[in-house]
Write a protein that holds these residues in place. Structure first.
Motif, PDB file in Angstrom:
ATOM      1  N   ILE A 171      29.656  36.629 -25.047  1.00 42.79           N
ATOM      2  CA  ILE A 171      29.338  35.201 -25.072  1.00 42.79           C
ATOM      3  C   ILE A 171      28.925  34.777 -26.480  1.00 42.79           C
ATOM      4  O   ILE A 171      29.341  33.726 -26.980  1.00 42.79           O
ATOM      5  CB  ILE A 171      28.228  34.877 -24.046  1.00 42.79           C
ATOM      6  N   GLU A 172      28.112  35.609 -27.129  1.00 46.45           N
ATOM      7  CA  GLU A 172      27.692  35.308 -28.500  1.00 46.45           C
ATOM      8  C   GLU A 172      28.893  35.258 -29.445  1.00 46.45           C
ATOM      9  O   GLU A 172      29.011  34.360 -30.287  1.00 46.45           O
ATOM     10  CB  GLU A 172      26.694  36.354 -28.986  1.00 46.45           C
ATOM     11  N   ALA A 173      29.806  36.236 -29.283  1.00 47.33           N
ATOM     12  CA  ALA A 173      30.984  36.284 -30.149  1.00 47.33           C
ATOM     13  C   ALA A 173      31.912  35.093 -29.896  1.00 47.33           C
ATOM     14  O   ALA A 173      32.473  34.517 -30.836  1.00 47.33           O
ATOM     15  CB  ALA A 173      31.730  37.594 -29.944  1.00 47.33           C
ATOM     16  N   LEU A 174      32.097  34.721 -28.623  1.00 46.58           N
ATOM     17  CA  LEU A 174      32.901  33.542 -28.304  1.00 46.58           C
ATOM     18  C   LEU A 174      32.302  32.288 -28.941  1.00 46.58           C
ATOM     19  O   LEU A 174      33.018  31.451 -29.499  1.00 46.58           O
ATOM     20  CB  LEU A 174      32.991  33.350 -26.784  1.00 46.58           C
ATOM     21  N   SER A 175      30.983  32.188 -28.844  1.00 45.23           N
ATOM     22  CA  SER A 175      30.292  31.046 -29.448  1.00 45.23           C
ATOM     23  C   SER A 175      30.480  31.022 -30.961  1.00 45.23           C
ATOM     24  O   SER A 175      30.770  29.977 -31.554  1.00 45.23           O
ATOM     25  CB  SER A 175      28.801  31.108 -29.096  1.00 45.23           C
ATOM     26  N   LYS A 183      28.227  27.212 -27.755  1.00 44.59           N
ATOM     27  CA  LYS A 183      27.471  28.070 -26.830  1.00 44.59           C
ATOM     28  C   LYS A 183      27.695  27.646 -25.389  1.00 44.59           C
ATOM     29  O   LYS A 183      27.907  28.487 -24.502  1.00 44.59           O
ATOM     30  CB  LYS A 183      25.985  28.027 -27.175  1.00 44.59           C
ATOM     31  N   GLN A 184      27.653  26.332 -25.134  1.00 43.23           N
ATOM     32  CA  GLN A 184      27.859  25.834 -23.777  1.00 43.23           C
ATOM     33  C   GLN A 184      29.266  26.155 -23.275  1.00 43.23           C
ATOM     34  O   GLN A 184      29.445  26.590 -22.127  1.00 43.23           O
ATOM     35  CB  GLN A 184      27.620  24.325 -23.738  1.00 43.23           C
ATOM     36  N   LEU A 185      30.261  25.974 -24.126  1.00 42.01           N
ATOM     37  CA  LEU A 185      31.645  26.290 -23.748  1.00 42.01           C
ATOM     38  C   LEU A 185      31.813  27.778 -23.456  1.00 42.01           C
ATOM     39  O   LEU A 185      32.459  28.169 -22.477  1.00 42.01           O
ATOM     40  CB  LEU A 185      32.595  25.856 -24.869  1.00 42.01           C
ATOM     41  N   ALA A 186      31.245  28.607 -24.321  1.00 44.94           N
ATOM     42  CA  ALA A 186      31.371  30.058 -24.148  1.00 44.94           C
ATOM     43  C   ALA A 186      30.710  30.519 -22.857  1.00 44.94           C
ATOM     44  O   ALA A 186      31.296  31.261 -22.058  1.00 44.94           O
ATOM     45  CB  ALA A 186      30.764  30.783 -25.351  1.00 44.94           C
ATOM     46  N   LEU A 187      29.477  30.053 -22.653  1.00 43.59           N
ATOM     47  CA  LEU A 187      28.717  30.464 -21.473  1.00 43.59           C
ATOM     48  C   LEU A 187      29.422  30.087 -20.181  1.00 43.59           C
ATOM     49  O   LEU A 187      29.606  30.911 -19.283  1.00 43.59           O
ATOM     50  CB  LEU A 187      27.327  29.819 -21.520  1.00 43.59           C
ATOM     51  N   GLY A 218      41.467  46.189 -30.473  1.00 43.12           N
ATOM     52  CA  GLY A 218      40.987  47.221 -29.548  1.00 43.12           C
ATOM     53  C   GLY A 218      39.869  46.759 -28.634  1.00 43.12           C
ATOM     54  O   GLY A 218      38.981  47.529 -28.280  1.00 43.12           O
ATOM     55  N   PHE A 219      39.922  45.481 -28.218  1.00 39.88           N
ATOM     56  CA  PHE A 219      38.857  44.899 -27.404  1.00 39.88           C
ATOM     57  C   PHE A 219      38.648  45.661 -26.094  1.00 39.88           C
ATOM     58  O   PHE A 219      37.537  46.067 -25.762  1.00 39.88           O
ATOM     59  CB  PHE A 219      39.195  43.426 -27.125  1.00 39.88           C
ATOM     60  N   ARG A 220      39.712  45.879 -25.360  1.00 37.52           N
ATOM     61  CA  ARG A 220      39.582  46.562 -24.064  1.00 37.52           C
ATOM     62  C   ARG A 220      39.114  48.009 -24.245  1.00 37.52           C
ATOM     63  O   ARG A 220      38.254  48.495 -23.513  1.00 37.52           O
ATOM     64  CB  ARG A 220      40.909  46.513 -23.305  1.00 37.52           C
TER      65      ARG A 220
END
Length: 271
Positions: free
Chosen positions: A185-189, A203-207, A249-251
């Motif tokens: 979530i932090e990284a998406l934000s 942050k709201q969008l990611a969460l 290599g996310f997964r």
């Protein structure tokens, strides 16, 4: 009134379970006794939930008729077990439920001879009633004890039963998993901010993207891969992002994180 439920340790997780058990009417406050060393916590729990409080762990074990939950730090388990050994055996035979990370059933059963023992691993979303708890059962546990444990942990989320051999894997996935999701979530934000969004909006969008996706998968029962396929149109934006995640290599990183945490749990259990 008869004391039915005892709690050894009135910390964050102990209180989370206690509050939900009382709110859902599984136990009345007058049917609960909590042992807690800190005076401020004892006063708070007594005033907030109407429970009996004490500093005496032996009193909890001797009074609780139905179940006693151990919700203390694993490091103090040996001292508490030694303290409780002074009053064993006891007339009542409550179910002992341990949420102590890394403390195996054989150690718990040695401390509570001939008592039914269940080892449980809840995770931190239990504090808001959205937890995931895995349980495994000891030698003296009957169906009624399993039902009691499931009722208690269902108050704070979902429950699964697993063999004890899988508890380290549970720790690596659902026990440690909230940290991985928080990082995502932090990284998406951060990604949203890097793309030009204000921090609060990002942050709201990611969460809510994570929250909504989890709910969609749970309620629709579709495989996560199928959902991914549905939102990746040919030559579109999502497949461009997925391709970048695969390149990084996310997964694989998540898989290795679960394995590493499970391995560390195994090491702690031995030591």
């Amino acid at each position: 009134m008869t004391i039915k439920f005892g709690l050894v340790g009135g910390g964050v997780m102990g209180e989370a379970l206690l509050s939900r058990l009382i709110a859902r009417g599984i136990y009345q406050g007058s049917e609960v006794i909590v042992s807690e060393p800190q005076e401020s916590r004892r006063s708070f729990l007594q005033q907030q939930y109407g429970v009996a409080v004490t500093t005496d762990n032996c009193l909890v074990l001797s009074q609780a008729q139905e179940a006693v939950m151990l919700a203390v730090k694993p490091q103090v388990f040996s001292a508490i077990a030694q303290e409780l050994a002074d009053i064993l055996p006891i007339q009542n035979t409550p179910l002992i439920i341990s949420i102590l990370a890394g403390v195996p059933l054989k150690q718990l059963e040695a401390a509570f001879p001939q008592l039914p023992v269940i080892r449980a691993m809840p995770n931190t979303p239990a504090t808001v009633g959205a937890g995931m708890t895995a349980i495994c059962t000891g030698a003296y546990v009957h169906a009624s004890h399993q039902a009691t444990a499931k009722e208690i942990f269902t108050a704070v989320g979902e429950v699964v039963e697993v063999p004890e051999t899988l508890m380290d894997a549970v720790t690596g996935l659902s026990g440690s998993g909230p940290a991985y999701v928080a990082l995502m979530i932090e990284a998406l934000s951060d990604g949203g901010v890097a793309a030009g969004l204000p921090r609060a909006v990002a942050k709201q969008l990611a969460l809510h993207t994570v929250l909504g996706t989890a709910r969609l998968i749970e309620e629709s029962k579709i495989h996560p891969a199928e959902l991914k396929d549905r939102v990746t149109s040919p030559g579109g934006t999502t497949i461009a992002g997925v391709s970048e995640l695969e390149r990084a290599g996310f997964r694989s990183a998540l898989i290795e994180a679960v394995k590493a945490a499970a391995h560390r749990s195994q090491e702690l259990g031995k030591g």
